[in-house]
Design an enzyme around this catalytic site. Structure first.
Site: not given
Ligand code: IVH
Length: 674
Positions: A32-33, A35-36, A113, A115, A117, A136, A177, A229, A294, A318, A412, A415, A430, A435
């Site tokens: 990451d470094a 890349y930064d 594959e 689906k 959400d 959409r 998606e 997809y 598909k 589903k 409580c 008790c 409590c 109790c």
């Protein structure tokens, strides 16, 4: 100047390539470094030469001003929906229907594959450049959300020319998606609650809300991701099969769910895979609400064509829903083992994900206030895996005005002691250690499977023992006689004998189980075994200082404090002394130096033939190892049983040692496990 232009373009190419490695292939090549650093170099060069900035530069993902409104976009080809199949038979029927329609006798090949959400989005690439991104909408006209979608790092601003395979086409409409991972969603909601903003109901709403708001700077802060997809109109490329299309999209730099797209030779294979995905559902870091199958051949897809709202060549299988709405009848308050008062929702019974739910935890007072949940509300209820059901939010539009706000009782409910809530804590407690509710919960915990494991001594018997004044604290159990049990309802001679025997048997146990059984706050089974391994005896543990505890890996200040204050308490010391005098024999843990797995981290997947998972966990912990629920770079071994889940692939990817059950047994028998 030319030199600088060249430098800038080179940096952009590098950054695009590493984006692709990271976001699309999930296989970064640089840190990451590093890349930064590349990114900063580009920003600096562009700042010095703003005339060289182009809209497809990786630096130009964010920055646009909030918009007034979204423009409308007409899709060149309508964005259709999918027909749903509920249950496996409906998939088999679908296949039969297609064969009839096509007059085919041979099997139809499918891709299958997950689906996802989230929300459907279309990206239009013109000559390889992202021109428009849209929602959409009604399928024909959507909203222009280009500026927001550009902030998603998995979405390439320009496509890549592949080394092999078809070149980037002149026009590509790609659909997919946009979604938010579950952990990111939870974190976002925690932040929102802190800022007094209403939380999102689920990751899908969070993703949709993030894309469909007008300020791209806000979208940029939301951890969105995208899987492609399918395609709409394409000019300049042709695909023979759905699978080839997906692989080509990936080569062009688009993110597809490669790991989970399967080619299935027959409908049976596809049905099986859909079933597998449903079983693995909880292991995905994002929410999937089904599987999509598909027809693989593009030629067959063309012949099948479309119905009004959905293509004839695809079907969504589903899964059973994990969220439902129902009425919240009333809110009760339960008193737990440590005195914490937990509001519990009593619901009109409703089936959620295949299980009937009648009760759900509401966590605490603040949570109820923040979610504004009231008695009588219609609420959204969810369960995830084996997690306790939860009330997500009220459906405010269904209110009648008769709903009642919840107030935490001042006393409580069991008790009557005055309830306390310490500043900075969300829990109301409590404070009375005597109790009856706390005593009962503490006893239930003490006899439970992971603790002293006194078989046959369930909730109802414990309640009776307390009501008859026979038991007030754990040590009393060891003074019970057979006659005492015979005094209870529905306990016959045989049962009484067995109970006495079970109590006697429980005296031989391990130090870890005993520590766990004490019910010290924040000391669960795992921490109990860490403590047992470290101290080797209850005496050592009892006298440990906070500093000593803090020096142990995995023990933080909260746990350390809780342990110290537990053993400082006079009453606890007295009860412990009595217990130890009742003849309990504590086996010291295996000596760690001799254990081959001390300090090693295990992950278990699939079912083992010779033991349950919790037994395996117990053995590993007893030998000084750790068990974790997910594979990471800190994992030493993955133990693979029958029908392993996705952890196996992850372990292979991370180079974790993989053990069969047999190898695992050999490894642990190398230690001094009895
Ligand atoms: S294929 C012609 N594949 O589900 C439509 N859709 O309920 C082709 N979805 O509108 C859609 N994951 O937004 C397809 N792997 C996937 C999907 C997927 C999620 C969504 C998509 C579609 C909706 C239909």
């Amino acid at each position: 100047m030319e030199e600088i232009r060249r430098q800038i373009e080179e940096l952009r190419e590098k950054i695009r390539y590493h984006n692709y490695r990271y976001y699309v292939l999930d296989a970064p090549e640089i840190s990451d470094a590093k890349y930064d650093r590349l990114f900063r170099q580009l920003v600096e060069l562009e700042q010095a030469h703003p005339e060289l900035i182009t809209p497809d530069s990786p630096t130009q993902r964010v920055g646009a001003k909030p918009q007034e409104a979204f423009a409308q976009v007409t899709h060149r080809q309508p964005m259709l929906s999918l027909e749903n199949a509920f249950g496996r038979q409906e998939l088999v029927d679908f296949d039969a229907r297609l064969k009839r329609y096509l007059n085919l006798r041979s099997a139809i090949e499918y891709t299958a594959e997950p689906k996802i959400d989230g929300l459907a989005v279309e990206l239009v690439y013109e000559n390889g450049r992202l021109a428009v991104a849209s929602t959409r909408g009604d399928g024909y006209v959507g909203e222009d959300v280009t500026l927001n979608i550009k902030t998603i790092l998995a979405v390439p601003l320009t496509l890549m020319e592949p080394k092999e395979g078809p070149p980037v086409p002149e026009l590509l409409e790609v659909r997919g998606e946009v979604y938010m991972e579950i952990e990111a969603f939870q974190e976002l909601n925690r932040e929102r609650i802190k800022k007094d903003l209403p939380p999102f109901a689920n990751p899908r709403n969070a993703a949709a809300g993030s894309v469909r708001q007008l300020d791209p700077k806000v979208t940029a802060k939301r951890p969105l991701n995208m899987f492609c997809y399918g395609v709409g109109e394409v000019r300049g490329a042709n695909f023979e099969t759905q699978m080839e299309m997906m692989l080509t999209l990936q080569k062009w730099g688009l993110r597809v769910n490669r790991q989970y797209i399967r080619l299935c030779k027959t409908i049976d294979e596809a049905v099986n895979y859909c079933g597998q995905l449903e079983e693995m559902r909880e292991t995905f870091p994002y929410e999937i609400d089904g599987a999509v199958i598909k027809v693989n051949s593009m030629e067959l897809q063309r012949r099948l064509g479309e119905k009004a709202r959905s293509p004839r060549w695809a079907m969504a299988y589903k899964f059973k829903p994990t969220q439902e709405t129902t009425r919240l009848l009333r809110i009760d308050v339960q008193v737990g083992r440590t005195g914490v008062l937990t509001p519990v929702a009593h619901l009109e019974p409703v089936e959620v994900g295949g299980v009937v739910v009648k009760r759900a935890t509401l966590h605490n007072e603040d949570e109820i206030q923040k979610k504004d949940i009231r008695e009588g509300d219609i609420v959204l209820v969810q369960r995830a895996g084996d997690v306790i059901p939860e009330v997500v939010m009220p459906i405010v539009s269904k209110r009648t005005g008769k709903e009642k706000q919840f107030v935490m009782p001042k006393n409580c409910p069991v008790c009557g002691a005055k309830v306390v809530r310490k500043p900075g804590e969300v829990a109301s407690r409590c404070p009375n250690p005597n109790c009856p509710a706390q005593v009962k919960e503490a006893l239930k915990h003490f006899v439970s499977k992971g603790a002293m494991n006194i078989e046959g001594l369930g909730d109802k018997l414990i309640t009776q023992l307390i009501e008859k004044g026979l038991v007030e604290e754990p040590a009393d159990l060891y003074e019970l006689t057979k006659e005492d049990f015979l005094k209870l309802d529905k306990v016959a001679d045989k049962a009484a004998t067995n109970l006495i025997q079970a109590i006697e048997d429980s005296k031989k146990t391990t130090l870890a189980k005993f520590i766990y059984g004490l019910g010290i706050r924040h000391v669960g089974e795992h921490i109990a075994s860490v403590l047992a391994n470290h101290f080797g005896s209850i005496n050592e543990l009892q006298n440990a200082s906070e500093e000593e505890l803090l020096a142990i890996d995995e023990i933080g200040p909260e746990i350390a404090q809780s342990i110290v204050s537990y053993f400082q308490d006079e009453e606890n010391r007295r009860q412990l002394k009595r217990l130890l005098e009742s003849g309990i024999e504590l086996q010291a843990p295996a000596r760690m130096a001799e254990s081959p797995i001390a300090g090693k981290t295990f992950v278990l997947t699939g079912s083992l033939a010779s033991m349950t998972r919790s037994e395996a966990k117990e053995i590993i912990e007893k030998l000084g190892g750790k068990v974790s629920s997910s594979v990471s770079s800190g994992t030493d071994y993955l133990v693979v049983g029958e029908s392993p889940g996705s952890k196996l692939a992850k372990a292979r990817e991370k180079g974790v040692s993989i053990l069969t059950e047999e190898e695992f047994l050999k490894l642990i028998q190398g230690g001094n496990h009895e």
